[in-house]
Design a protein around this motif. Structure first.
Motif, PDB file in Angstrom:
ATOM      1  N   ASN A  22      30.435  84.939   4.419  1.00 49.54           N
ATOM      2  CA  ASN A  22      31.106  83.818   3.757  1.00 49.54           C
ATOM      3  C   ASN A  22      32.349  83.398   4.533  1.00 49.54           C
ATOM      4  OD1 ASN A  22      33.225  85.567   3.046  1.00 49.54           O
ATOM      5  ND2 ASN A  22      32.585  85.756   0.906  1.00 49.54           N
ATOM      6  N   PHE A  24      35.426  83.907   4.116  1.00 45.97           N
ATOM      7  CA  PHE A  24      36.464  84.913   4.300  1.00 45.97           C
ATOM      8  C   PHE A  24      36.072  85.919   5.377  1.00 45.97           C
ATOM      9  CE2 PHE A  24      36.516  83.394  -0.137  1.00 45.97           C
ATOM     10  CZ  PHE A  24      37.686  82.650  -0.049  1.00 45.97           C
ATOM     11  N   THR A  54      38.333  79.908  -3.967  1.00 52.45           N
ATOM     12  CA  THR A  54      37.014  80.528  -3.993  1.00 52.45           C
ATOM     13  C   THR A  54      36.023  79.649  -4.728  1.00 52.45           C
ATOM     14  OG1 THR A  54      37.410  81.723  -6.066  1.00 52.45           O
ATOM     15  CG2 THR A  54      38.098  82.805  -4.002  1.00 52.45           C
ATOM     16  N   ASP A  56      34.077  80.613  -6.979  1.00 55.12           N
ATOM     17  CA  ASP A  56      34.088  81.013  -8.385  1.00 55.12           C
ATOM     18  C   ASP A  56      35.242  80.397  -9.156  1.00 55.12           C
ATOM     19  OD1 ASP A  56      31.848  82.583  -7.956  1.00 55.12           O
ATOM     20  OD2 ASP A  56      33.018  84.389  -7.549  1.00 55.12           O
ATOM     21  N   HIS A 111      37.566  89.432  -0.983  1.00 58.11           N
ATOM     22  CA  HIS A 111      36.774  88.204  -1.051  1.00 58.11           C
ATOM     23  C   HIS A 111      35.678  88.120   0.001  1.00 58.11           C
ATOM     24  CE1 HIS A 111      39.394  86.498  -4.115  1.00 58.11           C
ATOM     25  NE2 HIS A 111      40.435  86.871  -3.397  1.00 58.11           N
ATOM     26  N   ASN A 403      33.588  78.192  -0.738  1.00 61.46           N
ATOM     27  CA  ASN A 403      34.809  78.920  -0.404  1.00 61.46           C
ATOM     28  C   ASN A 403      35.509  78.211   0.755  1.00 61.46           C
ATOM     29  OD1 ASN A 403      34.332  81.323  -2.166  1.00 61.46           O
ATOM     30  ND2 ASN A 403      32.564  81.593  -0.795  1.00 61.46           N
TER      31      ASN A 403
END
Length: 583
Positions: A22, A24, A54, A56, A111, A403
């Motif tokens: 991802n 991060f 993020t 989320d 993360h 993200n």
């Protein structure tokens, strides 16, 4: 999409994304590569700040705080007793406790998804097996070659192994740093879970072999930018007590967009103050390519940055008032059709503004009468003459899930202090941003963070992150980012058009870096701004320095369009080094 100030960092980050990592995971991989390929602009012994959101929780921007504090023994009394008038720009007395590596490991733990060894493999490979060096590394080393050979022999051994600076394209290596990264990974080999393995590496950094080597080496007296020799004051307790963390971002609404920055322990809110001032003008006054727009922008920046000097620091800063419409209107009313040559902080109820020493030139007492200065002064950023000597680094990443992260690593430049031979890097010099004068919000204070210039930006619209943006450049970072924001949000430019467009900035501000001078009324512009615009700026009273056609700014950005799913990226063409990539 990935974008950064060096193509190998971008390529490494993009490789992580291609393999399922991802944003991060990718940002951390790219950041450690930046330590290796841009050692004149950042290093493991330095600092970083980031701002991210993020998938989320997209509506809540978060600051990644990787700015270490002053050591416990770094008192202004100690520095004054050493005969210093300013915190030096180079040498261990300028070093804050390193926090960049801990911040990247924290971000990866919380993360990311990849194992630490897989993320660090890119940096280990380039450090151990080598990479073609960019010309700026060699020219930076050349500028401090005499310092290295006469006073910092460990730096000469690392960066001038053949007795000279490396030439552009030559392969350089850093086996010591590759071994450091291997040892950090090995520290977690016996731990049960991924988070525990990363925490073991963090412990090894803060309390293990890295801290021991750094503390022992910096305690040896060595040459500082003051022209005098001093020992550092950092201890094992300083290392152990310095942990990275998260903080809520400070935000401001501008033309339907939420701009997210660090707190006022960094310079980020000065960009928000500038936007608050400019928000009261019509769009025609916000075009940096016109004389009226450039003038208005320069004057707004001077006012906001004066408040930075007067009120910002690791302290209680009245940001609610500084960002209020009432206060912005007061500041806006000070802008006339003439360029101000004055230092004009605003009046904040209950607070006394700090007025720094306003020097137009400075030579340390130790060098007075010698006819020479010190090559390694402060952050190697854009000088008042328009000469560009490099600055810092930046990386932006957005992934398929939404993200997004913007981060600006810096400090620990190879010219900051002598290389620690067991580690292959040196400590940073961020404490030069503090004052030895008493009573400033940024006075040197043990345990307090220096007011950093590192200032990445995240932009949100309708509760979704849409842009990650940043630039190297010391005091110019937010000035160049402001131009990008105005051109994309107001002017309708594409990201790459905004990066490419002519840049300008004010030097009519006290510099954040040693020797902390200023140029009253100073403005540096790219010649591409045009003769007519430049002539009108001069007619309005700006003291203009022409920097050349492609000289100012090293912006990069990534962009997400939630309504279409389209991702974009842009990188700076100046210097033919920045790179953007995506799929």
């Amino acid at each position: 999409m990935s974008a950064s100030t060096h193509w190998l960092a971008t390529a490494s980050a993009q490789a992580v994304l291609e393999r399922g990592g991802n944003a991060f995971d990718a940002a951390v991989a790219g950041a450690f590569v930046l330590h290796v390929v841009e050692p004149h602009l950042n290093g493991p012994g330095g600092d970083m700040t980031g701002v991210f959101a993020t998938a989320d929780n997209p509506a809540e921007p978060v600051v990644l705080m990787g700015q270490g504090p002053a050591p416990a023994a770094a008192t202004r009394e100690h520095y004054l007793a050493q005969g210093l008038e300013l915190v030096p720009g180079a040498g261990a007395l300028a070093a804050a406790v390193p926090a960049a590596v801990d911040a990247w490991l924290l971000l990866l733990r919380d993360h990311g998804t990849w194992e630490l060894g897989d993320v660090l493999a890119f940096a280990v490979g380039y450090a151990r097996y080598g990479h073609p060096v960019v010309g700026r590394v060699g020219s930076t080393i050349e500028s401090v070659a005499e310092l290295f050979t006469e006073h910092w022999p460990t730096s000469a051994e690392q960066w001038m192994p053949e007795g000279r600076a490396p030439r552009e394209g030559e392969i350089i290596r850093n086996e010591a740093y590759a071994t450091v990264l291997d040892r950090l990974v090995s520290a977690g080999a016996g731990a049960d879970g991924r988070a525990e393995r990363i925490d073991a590496a963090r412990y090894e950094w803060r309390e293990g072999f890295v801290a021991r080597a750094a503390v022992a080496f910096q305690s040896l007296p060595h040459r500082h930018s003051s022209g005098t020799d001093h020992a550092g004051v950092m201890t094992m307790a300083d290392f152990a007590g310095c942990a990275a963390g998260y903080e809520p971002a400070v935000t401001f609404e501008f033309r339907g967009h939420t701009i997210a920055k660090t707190g006022a322990w960094g310079q980020g809110p000065a960009l928000l103050q500038t936007l608050a001032i400019l928000a009261g003008f019509e769009d025609e006054r916000l075009d940096p390519c016109t004389a009226l727009g450039a003038h208005t922008i320069l004057e707004a920046q001077k006012l906001a940055i004066a408040d930075r000097e007067a009120y910002y620091g690791d302290a209680q800063v009245p940001l609610d008032y500084l960002l209020s419409e009432e206060y912005a209107a007061q500041r806006r009313a000070l802008i006339t059709d003439r360029a101000s040559h004055d230092f004009r902080p605003g009046a904040v109820p209950g607070h006394t503004p700090f007025v720094p020493p306003l020097r137009t030139e400075y030579l340390p007492p130790a060098l007075a009468g010698t006819g020479k200065g010190f090559a390694g002064v402060g952050e190697p950023t854009v000088m008042p003459t328009g000469e560009t000597r490099g600055d810092t680094c930046h990386i932006d990443v957005v992934d398929r899930w939404g993200n997004m992260v913007s981060a600006t690593p810096s400090g620990g430049w190879l010219q900051s202090s002598p290389t620690i031979p067991e580690l292959g890097f040196c400590l940073g010099s961020r404490l030069q941003m503090t004052w030895l004068e008493d009573g400033a919000p940024s006075t040197l204070t043990p345990g307090k963070r220096p007011r950093t210039t590192l200032t990445p930006t995240l932009v949100l619209k309708d509760g979704h992150p849409v842009t990650a943006l940043g630039s190297p450049g010391g005091d110019q970072q937010d000035q160049w980012q402001l131009l990008y924001l105005l051109r994309t949000i107001v002017g309708g430019y594409t990201p790459q058009q905004a990066v490419d467009a002519p840049a300008l900035h004010t030097t009519s501000i006290p510099g954040s870096f040693w020797p902390r001078t200023w140029t009253p009324g100073g403005a540096v512009v790219e010649d591409r701004l045009g003769q007519e615009v430049i002539a009108e700026l001069e007619a309005r009273g700006h003291v203009v320095t022409r920097a050349g056609d492609w000289a100012l700014g090293r912006l990069s950005s990534v962009v997400s369009e939630p309504e279409t799913g389209l991702l974009k990226a842009a990188a700076n063409p100046r210097g033919a080094q920045g790179y953007a990539a995506g799929r």
